[in-house]
Design an enzyme around this catalytic site. Sequence first.
Site, PDB file in Angstrom:
ATOM      1  N   LYS A  67       0.894  -1.232   0.007  1.00  0.00           N
ATOM      2  CA  LYS A  67       0.061   0.067   0.072  1.00  0.00           C
ATOM      3  C   LYS A  67       0.924   1.339   0.031  1.00  0.00           C
ATOM      4  O   LYS A  67       2.305   1.057   0.208  1.00  0.00           O
ATOM      5  CB  LYS A  67      -0.804   0.029   1.252  1.00  0.00           C
ATOM      6  CG  LYS A  67      -1.745  -1.253   1.213  1.00  0.00           C
ATOM      7  CD  LYS A  67      -2.775  -1.192   2.303  1.00  0.00           C
ATOM      8  CE  LYS A  67      -3.985  -2.491   2.417  1.00  0.00           C
ATOM      9  NZ  LYS A  67      -4.689  -2.426   3.503  1.00  0.00           N
ATOM     10  N   PHE A 121     -15.116   3.159   7.686  1.00  0.00           N
ATOM     11  CA  PHE A 121     -13.801   3.724   7.070  1.00  0.00           C
ATOM     12  C   PHE A 121     -13.613   3.531   5.523  1.00  0.00           C
ATOM     13  O   PHE A 121     -12.485   3.876   5.185  1.00  0.00           O
ATOM     14  CB  PHE A 121     -12.623   2.653   7.827  1.00  0.00           C
ATOM     15  CG  PHE A 121     -13.004   1.218   7.639  1.00  0.00           C
ATOM     16  CD1 PHE A 121     -12.517   0.620   6.435  1.00  0.00           C
ATOM     17  CD2 PHE A 121     -13.702   0.302   8.740  1.00  0.00           C
ATOM     18  CE1 PHE A 121     -12.718  -0.728   6.221  1.00  0.00           C
ATOM     19  CE2 PHE A 121     -13.709  -0.877   8.299  1.00  0.00           C
ATOM     20  CZ  PHE A 121     -13.331  -1.534   6.995  1.00  0.00           C
ATOM     21  N   ARG A 159      -1.586 -14.747   3.834  1.00  0.00           N
ATOM     22  CA  ARG A 159      -2.319 -13.970   5.078  1.00  0.00           C
ATOM     23  C   ARG A 159      -1.678 -14.132   6.401  1.00  0.00           C
ATOM     24  O   ARG A 159      -1.528 -13.381   7.047  1.00  0.00           O
ATOM     25  CB  ARG A 159      -3.753 -14.457   5.124  1.00  0.00           C
ATOM     26  CG  ARG A 159      -4.570 -14.339   4.023  1.00  0.00           C
ATOM     27  CD  ARG A 159      -5.188 -13.126   3.748  1.00  0.00           C
ATOM     28  NE  ARG A 159      -6.324 -12.853   4.891  1.00  0.00           N
ATOM     29  CZ  ARG A 159      -6.970 -11.705   4.866  1.00  0.00           C
ATOM     30  NH1 ARG A 159      -6.898 -10.729   4.247  1.00  0.00           N
ATOM     31  NH2 ARG A 159      -8.119 -11.546   5.961  1.00  0.00           N
ATOM     32  N   THR A 181      -5.166  -7.793  10.672  1.00  0.00           N
ATOM     33  CA  THR A 181      -5.583  -6.505  10.123  1.00  0.00           C
ATOM     34  C   THR A 181      -5.106  -5.464  10.904  1.00  0.00           C
ATOM     35  O   THR A 181      -4.588  -4.415  10.592  1.00  0.00           O
ATOM     36  CB  THR A 181      -6.829  -6.430   9.960  1.00  0.00           C
ATOM     37  OG1 THR A 181      -7.561  -7.634   9.337  1.00  0.00           O
ATOM     38  CG2 THR A 181      -7.461  -5.058   9.145  1.00  0.00           C
ATOM     39  N   ARG A 188       2.816  -7.197   9.188  1.00  0.00           N
ATOM     40  CA  ARG A 188       2.073  -6.059  10.073  1.00  0.00           C
ATOM     41  C   ARG A 188       2.704  -5.992  11.296  1.00  0.00           C
ATOM     42  O   ARG A 188       2.793  -4.896  12.007  1.00  0.00           O
ATOM     43  CB  ARG A 188       0.744  -6.131   9.705  1.00  0.00           C
ATOM     44  CG  ARG A 188       0.114  -5.994   8.402  1.00  0.00           C
ATOM     45  CD  ARG A 188      -1.384  -6.405   8.448  1.00  0.00           C
ATOM     46  NE  ARG A 188      -1.925  -5.845   7.270  1.00  0.00           N
ATOM     47  CZ  ARG A 188      -3.078  -6.399   6.776  1.00  0.00           C
ATOM     48  NH1 ARG A 188      -3.762  -7.304   7.565  1.00  0.00           N
ATOM     49  NH2 ARG A 188      -3.855  -6.037   5.742  1.00  0.00           N
ATOM     50  N   ASN A 196      -1.730  -0.112   7.342  1.00  0.00           N
ATOM     51  CA  ASN A 196      -1.073  -1.474   7.676  1.00  0.00           C
ATOM     52  C   ASN A 196      -0.358  -2.109   6.537  1.00  0.00           C
ATOM     53  O   ASN A 196      -0.159  -3.414   6.356  1.00  0.00           O
ATOM     54  CB  ASN A 196      -2.427  -2.448   8.185  1.00  0.00           C
ATOM     55  CG  ASN A 196      -3.134  -2.606   7.064  1.00  0.00           C
ATOM     56  OD1 ASN A 196      -3.257  -2.158   5.883  1.00  0.00           O
ATOM     57  ND2 ASN A 196      -4.312  -3.425   7.508  1.00  0.00           N
ATOM     58  N   HIS A 202      -1.599  -5.477   1.302  1.00  0.00           N
ATOM     59  CA  HIS A 202      -2.959  -6.327   1.230  1.00  0.00           C
ATOM     60  C   HIS A 202      -2.500  -7.702   0.604  1.00  0.00           C
ATOM     61  O   HIS A 202      -1.698  -7.801   0.072  1.00  0.00           O
ATOM     62  CB  HIS A 202      -3.823  -5.410   0.070  1.00  0.00           C
ATOM     63  CG  HIS A 202      -4.870  -6.396  -0.345  1.00  0.00           C
ATOM     64  ND1 HIS A 202      -6.030  -6.395   0.330  1.00  0.00           N
ATOM     65  CD2 HIS A 202      -5.061  -7.315  -1.524  1.00  0.00           C
ATOM     66  CE1 HIS A 202      -6.919  -7.381  -0.403  1.00  0.00           C
ATOM     67  NE2 HIS A 202      -6.132  -7.736  -1.534  1.00  0.00           N
TER      68      HIS A 202
HETATM   69  N1  UDP Z   1      -9.588  -0.930   7.503  1.00  0.00           N
HETATM   70  C1  UDP Z   1      -9.610   0.179   8.307  1.00  0.00           C
HETATM   71  N2  UDP Z   1     -10.255   0.254   9.320  1.00  0.00           N
HETATM   72  C2  UDP Z   1     -10.821  -1.019   9.879  1.00  0.00           C
HETATM   73  C3  UDP Z   1     -10.719  -1.916   9.138  1.00  0.00           C
HETATM   74  C4  UDP Z   1     -10.045  -2.015   8.024  1.00  0.00           C
HETATM   75  O1  UDP Z   1      -8.934   1.109   7.949  1.00  0.00           O
HETATM   76  O2  UDP Z   1     -11.510  -0.840  10.939  1.00  0.00           O
HETATM   77  C5  UDP Z   1      -8.759  -1.137   6.110  1.00  0.00           C
HETATM   78  C6  UDP Z   1      -7.319  -1.776   6.416  1.00  0.00           C
HETATM   79  O3  UDP Z   1      -6.417  -0.908   5.545  1.00  0.00           O
HETATM   80  C7  UDP Z   1      -7.562  -2.903   6.133  1.00  0.00           C
HETATM   81  C8  UDP Z   1      -8.407  -2.662   4.775  1.00  0.00           C
HETATM   82  O4  UDP Z   1      -9.355  -1.836   5.383  1.00  0.00           O
HETATM   83  O5  UDP Z   1      -6.432  -3.829   5.530  1.00  0.00           O
HETATM   84  C9  UDP Z   1      -9.483  -4.049   4.482  1.00  0.00           C
HETATM   85  O6  UDP Z   1      -9.939  -4.582   5.202  1.00  0.00           O
HETATM   86  P1  UDP Z   1     -10.098  -6.394   5.811  1.00  0.00           P
HETATM   87  O7  UDP Z   1     -11.066  -6.292   6.868  1.00  0.00           O
HETATM   88  O8  UDP Z   1     -10.356  -6.885   4.451  1.00  0.00           O
HETATM   89  O9  UDP Z   1      -8.741  -6.602   6.376  1.00  0.00           O
HETATM   90  P2  UDP Z   1      -7.217  -7.466   5.563  1.00  0.00           P
HETATM   91  O10 UDP Z   1      -8.042  -8.267   4.904  1.00  0.00           O
HETATM   92  O11 UDP Z   1      -6.485  -6.196   4.915  1.00  0.00           O
HETATM   93  O12 UDP Z   1      -6.694  -7.861   6.784  1.00  0.00           O
HETATM   94 MG    MG Z   2      -9.403  -8.308   3.210  1.00  0.00          MG
END
Ligand code: UDP
Ligand code: MG
Length: 160
Positions: free
Chosen positions: A20, A68, A96, A102, A113, A123, A126
Amino acid sequence: FLPHLVASLEQVEQTYIMVKPDGVQRGLVGEIISRFERKGFKLTGLKLFQCPKELAEEHCKDLKTKSFYPTLIDYITSGPVVCMVWEGVGVVASARKLIGSTNPLQAEPGTIRGDLAVQTGRNVVHGSDSPENGKRETALWFKEGELCEWTPAQAPWLME
Ligand code: UDP
Ligand code: MG
């Protein structure tokens, strides 16, 4: 040639991994690519790219109702990202795990992360959450001619 590797072809998955804008700005591109490379997955797509708003919205469409969402779109489009496709048996779930939770404060040390970030909204990386989304996101971010099919020299040293 290498029939044991060909036999498992249907198990081969693709995952879309993206550094990112914060990861690019913080100079973490090499570090992040390195972790997938050293694990032994195969890189089949790679580019530095300024993501247009429409693509960010399509990529994040499942999160449209979240509070968000607007800041997430701003974040993803705030600077260049590094787009990658990695291939391998079990690559989606394994990537993952390499990425970590996350929320970087909850991510285990040793994960990307967990080692390199402190906040959910920054974070750094992706990773696709299912083999289906791995395919969907690969098709969304890469044109067919941008992907490369090749056999790494190390293949027989990674899988018996
Ligand atoms: N995100 C955020 N606030 C939250 C949850 C997610 O800003 O409370 C953002 C964060 O950058 C995250 C992305 O949205 O990586 C996608 O969310 P997801 O739940 O898919 O998490 P990931 O798969 O990236 O772990
Ligand atoms: Mg995701």
